[in-house]
Design an enzyme around this catalytic site. Structure first.
Site, PDB file in Angstrom:
ATOM      1  N   HIS A 153      -5.396  -5.784   6.851  1.00  0.00           N
ATOM      2  CA  HIS A 153      -6.342  -5.019   6.034  1.00  0.00           C
ATOM      3  C   HIS A 153      -7.529  -5.876   5.591  1.00  0.00           C
ATOM      4  CE1 HIS A 153      -4.344  -1.095   5.741  1.00  0.00           C
ATOM      5  NE2 HIS A 153      -3.229  -1.787   5.895  1.00  0.00           N
TER       6      HIS A 153
ATOM      7  N   GLY B 268       0.813  -1.210   0.000  1.00  0.00           N
ATOM      8  CA  GLY B 268       0.000   0.000   0.000  1.00  0.00           C
ATOM      9  C   GLY B 268       0.845   1.257   0.000  1.00  0.00           C
ATOM     10  N   SER B 269       1.989   1.213   0.670  1.00  0.00           N
ATOM     11  CA  SER B 269       2.890   2.366   0.659  1.00  0.00           C
ATOM     12  C   SER B 269       3.423   2.621  -0.740  1.00  0.00           C
ATOM     13  CB  SER B 269       4.053   2.131   1.629  1.00  0.00           C
ATOM     14  OG  SER B 269       3.582   2.061   2.958  1.00  0.00           O
TER      15      SER B 269
ATOM     16  N   ASN C 239      11.046  -0.580  -9.448  1.00  0.00           N
ATOM     17  CA  ASN C 239      10.433  -1.886  -9.660  1.00  0.00           C
ATOM     18  C   ASN C 239       9.587  -2.175  -8.429  1.00  0.00           C
ATOM     19  OD1 ASN C 239       9.624  -4.484 -10.089  1.00  0.00           O
ATOM     20  ND2 ASN C 239      11.664  -5.376 -10.135  1.00  0.00           N
TER      21      ASN C 239
ATOM     22  N   SER D 159      -4.095  -1.298   0.270  1.00  0.00           N
ATOM     23  CA  SER D 159      -3.043  -2.121   0.867  1.00  0.00           C
ATOM     24  C   SER D 159      -3.600  -3.505   1.149  1.00  0.00           C
ATOM     25  CB  SER D 159      -2.559  -1.498   2.178  1.00  0.00           C
ATOM     26  OG  SER D 159      -1.701  -2.392   2.864  1.00  0.00           O
TER      27      SER D 159
ATOM     28  N   ASP E 139      -7.409   1.729   4.170  1.00  0.00           N
ATOM     29  CA  ASP E 139      -8.189   1.257   5.316  1.00  0.00           C
ATOM     30  C   ASP E 139      -9.680   1.197   5.024  1.00  0.00           C
ATOM     31  OD1 ASP E 139      -5.838   1.191   6.686  1.00  0.00           O
ATOM     32  OD2 ASP E 139      -6.210   2.976   7.899  1.00  0.00           O
TER      33      ASP E 139
END
Length: 444
Positions: free
Chosen positions: A226, A88-89, A294, A221, A196
């Protein structure tokens, strides 16, 4: 059936048996002894079978399972394009970087441009802004909903503002109508950090739509706590074909080519194009139009995700039911401010957000310490106030940002708020135990 298929079927059947023998939940809940986790992996034999199936194919990198997942998640969200990535980041990084593509012309986010956000959230919603050299502009929160105070948006706007990038906190949508109206008025990009809130819905423009699909780009994410998991994983989705192209470019080393992995010359111009100052006909597979990374996921992760997608409607429903049980059970708990769903929304709750009232007679830390001592896992609302963390202290001299007002509510959330889990593995007896334990402390 040939020998290969026969062997595969035997392996997959044994995998199912292994799940039931090793991973299927069997331990009874013992109040005060069994730990009540805030989240966890929710899976059955289908995920394990898919994982082993993909491993036997031994594609390893993003391949057929990844394509299947992207297609199916896009369909579930009712959005045109979806790009799978490794977290997710990374999804937030890709979403933001897509807005920095030079091809966007006047709408390109350049270094020194401003992006409106909040400090009471997860750091990687903001890190990509700072690392690029854009300027985050922090506005305060609404404590009842745990979301951005949209009344401060106009005060945050300046001639340098190019985008708004904020999260739907713990599954509760922020006031999308106000934010969308603001972005339309000033021609700003809107990135919805939907990590979220997968499955949350909001009524806008005469229809119910899933969060993450209302702005220009949404992110998810798939980390274990999650709504659905691949272990590690994330996704970026959009209805904008141009932004989708840039997301994929930044994800795939910055390349200009859009050929599917393992397939050559999908673009039809592998040796015939002219790009930059490269020699005419330079191999398009090695032409780079952006400074990328990547950030791809693997087919093994995607195979797990495909099984999780089959459960996603059930997962969303169970989280809503768990929220309702917690809300009903804590109505008479002394000194607590309970979460309020955003108007015109149907949240897909990630966590149950609680704020200790200022006159409660006890502190957040006293309550959470009591809960942890009684085997109930708690979490703060992530950074609380990101500006008070060592990362911003250490880089204070080199980090350019603006703050609207004094972030009074943000500091209150940092000091007085926490949340509890609502994941589908949370049985009724666990929920009732959490309710009883909270009330044993607050009402004594």
């Amino acid at each position: 059936m040939n020998k290969k298929d026969e062997l595969k079927q035997q392996i997959l059947e044994l995998t199912r048996q292994y799940y039931h023998e090793v991973h299927e939940p069997k331990t009874a809940f013992v109040p005060g002894e069994t730990r009540v986790n805030y989240g966890g992996r929710f899976f059955d034999d289908a995920e394990m079978v898919n994982l082993v199936d993909a491993s036997l194919d031994f594609w390893l990198t993003a391949g057929p399972w990844a394509h299947k997942f992207e297609t199916r998640l896009a369909q579930w969200l009712d959005v045109k394009y979806c790009s799978l990535c490794n977290s997710g980041s990374s999804a937030n990084l890709l979403a933001f970087n897509a807005l920095t593509a030079p091809e966007l012309g006047d709408r390109q986010v350049r270094r020194g441009d401003e992006v409106i956000t909040v400090a009471a959230g997860f750091p990687t919603t903001v890190a990509c802004i700072v690392q690029y050299g854009a300027v985050p502009v922090f506005v305060d929160m609404n404590v009842e909903e745990g979301n951005i105070d949209t009344a401060q948006l106009e005060a945050a706007f300046s001639p340098r503002t190019k985008a708004v990038m904020i999260a739907h906190s713990l599954g509760n949508p922020f006031n999308l109508q106000a934010v969308v109206d603001f972005c339309r008025k000033h021609n700003l990009w809107l990135v919805e950090d939907n990590c979220d809130a997968l499955g949350s819905e909001y009524y806008i423009d005469g229809a119910w739509r899933k969060t993450g699909t209302i702005g220009d780009i949404g992110t998810s994410s798939f980390y274990p706590p999650h709504h659905m998991t691949m272990g590690e994983g994330g996704a970026v989705y959009t209805n904008n074909a141009e932004l989708h192209k840039y997301v994929n470019s930044y994800r795939d080393w910055g390349r200009d080519c859009w050929c599917v992995g393992g397939v050559d010359n999908t673009c039809g111009c592998r040796f015939t194009g002219q790009f930059g100052q490269l020699p005419a006909g330079y191999d398009h597979k090695y032409v780079y139009s952006h400074l990328g990374y990547n950030l791809k996921a693997t087919d093994l992760q995607a195979a797990i995700g495909c099984a999780q997608l089959e459960k996603l409607d059930f997962i969303v429903q169970r989280r809503r039911e768990n929220f309702d049980m917690m809300y009903s059970g804590l109505q008479d708990a002394r000194g607590l401010l309970l979460p309020e769903p955003q108007k015109n929304s149907r949240p897909s709750w990630f966590g149950f957000f609680i704020t200790v009232k200022e006159d409660a007679g006890y502190t957040r830390n006293e309550l959470t310490s009591y809960l942890e001592e009684h085997k109930v896992q708690t979490r703060n609302l992530f950074a609380g106030n990101l500006l008070r963390h060592p990362a911003f202290e250490q880089y204070h001299e080199g980090v350019d940002y603006r703050v609207i007002g004094k972030l009074t509510v943000t500091d209150r959330i940092m000091r007085d708020s926490f949340w509890l889990g609502l994941y589908p593995g949370m049985t009724e007896e666990r929920l009732q135990y959490m309710i009883k334990t909270i009330k044993d402390f607050t009402n004594k």
